[in-house]
Each structure stands twice: as structure tokens, then as C-alpha cells.
Design a protein around this motif. Structure first.
Motif, PDB file in Angstrom:
ATOM      1  N   ARG A   1       0.876  -1.228   0.065  1.00 29.26           N
ATOM      2  CA  ARG A   1       0.084   0.193   0.017  1.00 29.26           C
ATOM      3  C   ARG A   1       0.859   1.000   0.033  1.00 29.26           C
ATOM      4  NH1 ARG A   1      -3.330  -3.156   3.757  1.00 29.26           N
ATOM      5  NH2 ARG A   1      -2.251  -2.194   5.357  1.00 29.26           N
ATOM      6  N   TRP A   2       2.038   1.351   0.680  1.00 33.09           N
ATOM      7  CA  TRP A   2       2.893   2.335   0.851  1.00 33.09           C
ATOM      8  C   TRP A   2       3.641   2.725  -0.706  1.00 33.09           C
ATOM      9  CZ3 TRP A   2       8.273   2.914  -0.235  1.00 33.09           C
ATOM     10  CH2 TRP A   2       8.754   3.998   0.431  1.00 33.09           C
TER      11      TRP A   2
ATOM     12  N   TRP B   1       0.911   4.160  -2.916  1.00 32.83           N
ATOM     13  CA  TRP B   1       0.972   5.571  -2.568  1.00 32.83           C
ATOM     14  C   TRP B   1       1.868   6.458  -3.158  1.00 32.83           C
ATOM     15  CZ3 TRP B   1      -2.125   9.440  -1.929  1.00 32.83           C
ATOM     16  CH2 TRP B   1      -1.692  10.703  -0.967  1.00 32.83           C
TER      17      TRP B   1
ATOM     18  N   GLU C   1       1.282   6.854  -6.783  1.00 27.68           N
ATOM     19  CA  GLU C   1       0.355   7.627  -6.957  1.00 27.68           C
ATOM     20  C   GLU C   1       0.629   9.248  -6.853  1.00 27.68           C
ATOM     21  OE1 GLU C   1      -4.329   8.656  -5.467  1.00 27.68           O
ATOM     22  OE2 GLU C   1      -3.176   6.993  -4.645  1.00 27.68           O
ATOM     23  N   LYS C   2       1.740   9.434  -5.713  1.00 29.19           N
ATOM     24  CA  LYS C   2       2.055  10.764  -5.688  1.00 29.19           C
ATOM     25  C   LYS C   2       2.830  11.097  -6.874  1.00 29.19           C
ATOM     26  CE  LYS C   2       3.818  10.467  -1.559  1.00 29.19           C
ATOM     27  NZ  LYS C   2       4.508  10.864  -0.214  1.00 29.19           N
TER      28      LYS C   2
END
Length: 340
Positions: free
Chosen positions: A239-240, A243, A246-247
Motif C-alpha cells: 500500500r505504501w 501511494w 500515485e504521488k
């Protein structure tokens, strides 16, 4: 031989443990053995019921602690320290002596024990060794100096009761209710892939459609997400990484928007402004998430405070009604049930 954690002693204070260095590592007294107790003049034989490796205590059958007459509870068995136990070797015939001119059959106990070197048994996952008596009470003349082997007690085979109306029979347990799908991949061709989850659900809700799974659909291929632990380290790391990706995609999108319309700015200035807008958006999302968490915590705190206040108010009201005393007035009537 490690010490017992404190949390176990707090949970069950009845458990008493000796120091780890005082514990017996290799037990020669096991359940099923017959023993006598040192100091018992009657030489009563006891059968070992169980042992406690933490307190070096031996529990025997047929003897309970006195004064335990609680209704509905099983009386605890009597237990003795390991050092008081002597193994029973059997009844031996001793030759005649001056005191007893005729041979006598007497019970013989092991006064001193010896063992072979313990060896690890890979099949059973335990240490195995043999035990023998090097000194007996009373002494056996024709076996003096020999080692008397003491066999280990044979455990009774486990009996399986007959199944009743609410029990599952053994044939029903052994019956195969699921046959995995048969794949025949070839090295020359493409390995077949299982159908997607959408096709699986479409087949469940539309049984009239052709079934691509055959007689036994591979249901387990669609349960790995539900059965997997979402809080595992690998899932958190995945998940990290998602993220972070996505950033980076958002940052590239801001770069493209600013570079497509410079409006007299240099490329460096446009990228700096895009990075500023990107950081501002990330901070706004974090602040909104933080406020939502605060709101949720505030709501839970408010509900808990209101519930506590309501309970305290009801308790005070019940206390006032319980302690209520009416004064004698002319318009009061005592019920007939309460008249003495």
C-alpha cells in the motif's frame, strides 16, 4: 527450561513454578507408573495420574485433598514432590534368612535410578532414553550388582465411541466433496489461465449460461484476497508503494499542465510552481483526513460522556427513591398489604 512469563502468573495465580535451574529436565516418573512415598510406613502403592514439570509435583490417582467438598467441583488430586517417589519394580521372592527361615515374596522398589544417554527421536519429536534401577529396597541377593531395567508404562489405546444421531460418521468424513479442476498445460502452448472473478460470479447468477469451470469450479482462486491478512507487513509495504506511485503520477500531471502553458515563465519556474501546487494538494488531503479522524474521535468521546452522565443521573435518581421517607400527613393511606 525457560522462566514462566509474568502475564501467565497474573492470569492464573494458582500455577506455582520453581526456579528454572531447579526443574527436572528428564523425568523418570511418568503417568502410568506405580510408586510409593518416602515416609509412608504402610508402603501404599499409588498410580501416577499426571506430572507438573513447572513445580516438580507428581499427582496420584485415588487420593484427594481433605476438606474439598465444594458442590459441583471435581476435588483436586493429591500431589507430592518428585523426590519422595520410589518406583515399584514388582514382587520378588527373597531367599530365607535367620529371621524368616522360609522364602518370602515382597514388593521391591528402586532406591537409586540410572539412565542411558538421551537421544533425540525425530519420528516422535522427543528425547528417548532407558531407565534402570542400580539399587533396590529391599536388596535382591541374586541380582546384586546388576541393572534392573524398568520398562516405560504402555499407554492404553484410545477408544473411539460409536457415532450418535448428532455425530458425523467416518464414511461421511472421508467422502470427497470437492474435485480440483484438471489442467493439462503443454510446454509447447500457452499455460491456461483461470477465468476471471466476473465470469465466476456471472456463472453463479446465470446457471443457464455455459459453465467455463466444468463440474468443479476453482473457488479458492478468488478467496486469496479475503483470506489474506490485510495488516501484514507485505500488505502495508504494498500500500505504501502504491501511494508513492500515485504521488509521483500526480506530480508528473502537474508538470505537464504547467509546462503546456508557460505564460512567459521559464521551465524551471513552471516546474517549481507545479511542485508547490502538488505539495499543497497533498497537505490539504492530509488535513482533511486528519479533521475527519478528529470528528470521529470527538463523536465517540461525546457519546461516551453522554452515556456516562446518563448512567450517573439514573443511579442518583434510584438512590433518592430508595432513601425517600414520607412525613406523616392526614391525606396518607397505608396499603392493606403493608399494615401490621
Amino acid at each position: 527450561m525457560l522462566p514462566i512469563p509474568k502475564k501467565y502468573s497474573i492470569r492464573d495465580p494458582v500455577i506455582k513454578s520453581v526456579r528454572p535451574k531447579d526443574r527436572i529436565k528428564y523425568w523418570n516418573v511418568v503417568p502410568g507408573d506405580q510408586i510409593r512415598l518416602l515416609g509412608d510406613k504402610k508402603n501404599t502403592l499409588h498410580e501416577v495420574l499426571s506430572i507438573n514439570r513447572f513445580s516438580n509435583r507428581v499427582f496420584v490417582k485415588g487420593v484427594v485433598n481433605a476438606g474439598e467438598d465444594d458442590a459441583g467441583k471435581i476435588p483436586p488430586s493429591k500431589n507430592y514432590h518428585y523426590s519422595r517417589c520410589q518406583l515399584f519394580l514388582g514382587n520378588y521372592e527373597l531367599p530365607p534368612t535367620k529371621k524368616s527361615p522360609e522364602p518370602q515374596v515382597v514388593p521391591v522398589f528402586a532406591q537409586r535410578l540410572g539412565t542411558t544417554a538421551p537421544r533425540w527421536n525425530r519420528f516422535f519429536g522427543r528425547y528417548d532414553w532407558k531407565r534402570f534401577a542400580t539399587k533396590t529396597v529391599p536388596r535382591i541377593p541374586h541380582l546384586s550388582g546388576d541393572k534392573i531395567t524398568i520398562p516405560w508404562p504402555i499407554q492404553a489405546p484410545r477408544t473411539i465411541p460409536e457415532p450418535k444421531a448428532y455425530d458425523t460418521t467416518q464414511d461421511e468424513v472421508k467422502r470427497v466433496t470437492y474435485i480440483p479442476p484438471s489442467f493439462q498445460p503443454s510446454l509447447k502452448g500457452i499455460i491456461p489461465q483461470p477465468p476471471s472473478e466476473i465470469e465466476f460470479l456471472r456463472t453463479l447468477y446465470n446457471p443457464h449460461l455455459p459453465n467455463p469451470f466444468g463440474a468443479s469450479p476453482p473457488v479458492e482462486t478468488y478467496l486469496f484476497r479475503e483470506l489474506a491478512n490485510p495488516h501484514s507487513r507485505a500488505k502495508k509495504h504494498a500500500r505504501w508503494l502504491t501511494w508513492q506511485m500515485e504521488k509521483q503520477q500526480r506530480l508528473q500531471k502537474f508538470f505537464q499542465e504547467e509546462l503546456s502553458n508557460l505564460q512567459g515563465r521559464s521551465i524551471r519556474e513552471a516546474k517549481a510552481e507545479a511542485a508547490f501546487k502538488w505539495r499543497q494538494q497533498i497537505e490539504e488531503e492530509k488535513e482533511a483526513q486528519r479533521k475527519q479522524r478528529w470528528k470521529k474521535m470527538t463523536d465517540e468521546t461525546t457519546l461516551a460522556r453522554q452515556s456516562k452522565r446518563r448512567e450517573r443521573k439514573e443511579a442518583k435518581q434510584r438512590q433518592r427513591l430508595t432513601a425517600l421517607v414520607l412525613k406523616d400527613q392526614p391525606n396518607q393511606v397505608i396499603p392493606k398489604d403493608l399494615r401490621s
